[in-house]
Motif scaffolding. Structure first.
Motif, PDB file in Angstrom:
ATOM      1  N   UNK A 127       0.836  -1.186   0.000  1.00  0.00           N
ATOM      2  CA  UNK A 127       0.000   0.000   0.000  1.00  0.00           C
ATOM      3  C   UNK A 127       0.879   1.246   0.000  1.00  0.00           C
ATOM      4  N   UNK A 128       0.415   2.252  -0.699  1.00  0.00           N
ATOM      5  CA  UNK A 128       1.109   3.532  -0.764  1.00  0.00           C
ATOM      6  C   UNK A 128       0.138   4.629  -0.365  1.00  0.00           C
ATOM      7  N   UNK A 129       0.686   5.693   0.199  1.00  0.00           N
ATOM      8  CA  UNK A 129      -0.090   6.891   0.478  1.00  0.00           C
ATOM      9  C   UNK A 129       0.495   8.004  -0.374  1.00  0.00           C
ATOM     10  N   UNK A 130      -0.367   8.702  -1.092  1.00  0.00           N
ATOM     11  CA  UNK A 130       0.062   9.809  -1.945  1.00  0.00           C
ATOM     12  C   UNK A 130      -0.560  11.081  -1.405  1.00  0.00           C
ATOM     13  N   UNK A 131       0.259  12.097  -1.228  1.00  0.00           N
ATOM     14  CA  UNK A 131      -0.252  13.378  -0.751  1.00  0.00           C
ATOM     15  C   UNK A 131       0.026  14.433  -1.799  1.00  0.00           C
ATOM     16  N   UNK A 136      -4.363  10.323  -0.613  1.00  0.00           N
ATOM     17  CA  UNK A 136      -4.970   9.238  -1.380  1.00  0.00           C
ATOM     18  C   UNK A 136      -4.246   7.941  -1.059  1.00  0.00           C
ATOM     19  N   UNK A 137      -5.003   6.892  -0.824  1.00  0.00           N
ATOM     20  CA  UNK A 137      -4.416   5.550  -0.671  1.00  0.00           C
ATOM     21  C   UNK A 137      -4.380   4.896  -2.045  1.00  0.00           C
ATOM     22  N   UNK A 138      -3.307   4.175  -2.297  1.00  0.00           N
ATOM     23  CA  UNK A 138      -3.138   3.521  -3.592  1.00  0.00           C
ATOM     24  C   UNK A 138      -2.382   2.216  -3.390  1.00  0.00           C
ATOM     25  N   UNK A 139      -2.438   1.378  -4.397  1.00  0.00           N
ATOM     26  CA  UNK A 139      -1.692   0.116  -4.373  1.00  0.00           C
ATOM     27  C   UNK A 139      -0.473   0.266  -5.272  1.00  0.00           C
ATOM     28  N   UNK A 140       0.710   0.093  -4.706  1.00  0.00           N
ATOM     29  CA  UNK A 140       1.940   0.152  -5.494  1.00  0.00           C
ATOM     30  C   UNK A 140       2.023  -1.095  -6.362  1.00  0.00           C
TER      31      UNK A 140
END
Length: 87
Positions: free
Chosen positions: A1-5, A11-15
């Protein structure tokens, strides 16, 4: 899981793919090309970068600095180990 700001938006995203220079994520949020983002992945320092593209539920982000190869290899090894332990 990745968090993008991006600014105040988180935003939460899947790497999906990662390299020294950036990563591809799966996300429902579209980013404008050129948007400045901070990428946070568990076990790595937050990485500032630029959104390069966004389409069909995926986005590409280029890091402002290359990740040191040793750090990336160690992180990938840890991810594999945790997946094996979970599965």
């Amino acid at each position: 899981q990745a968090t993008l700001r991006e600014g105040a938006s988180i935003v939460r995203a899947q790497a999906c793919d990662i390299s020294q220079g950036g990563l591809k994520v799966r996300t429902n949020n579209m980013f404008q090309a050129g948007a400045e983002v901070i990428v946070t992945l568990p076990g790595l320092e937050p990485q500032p970068g630029i959104a390069c593209w966004s389409e069909n539920g995926f986005a590409g982000i280029t890091f402002n600095r290359l990740l040191p190869l040793g750090d990336l290899v160690s992180w990938l090894h840890e991810q594999r180990q945790s997946q094996r332990s979970a599965g």
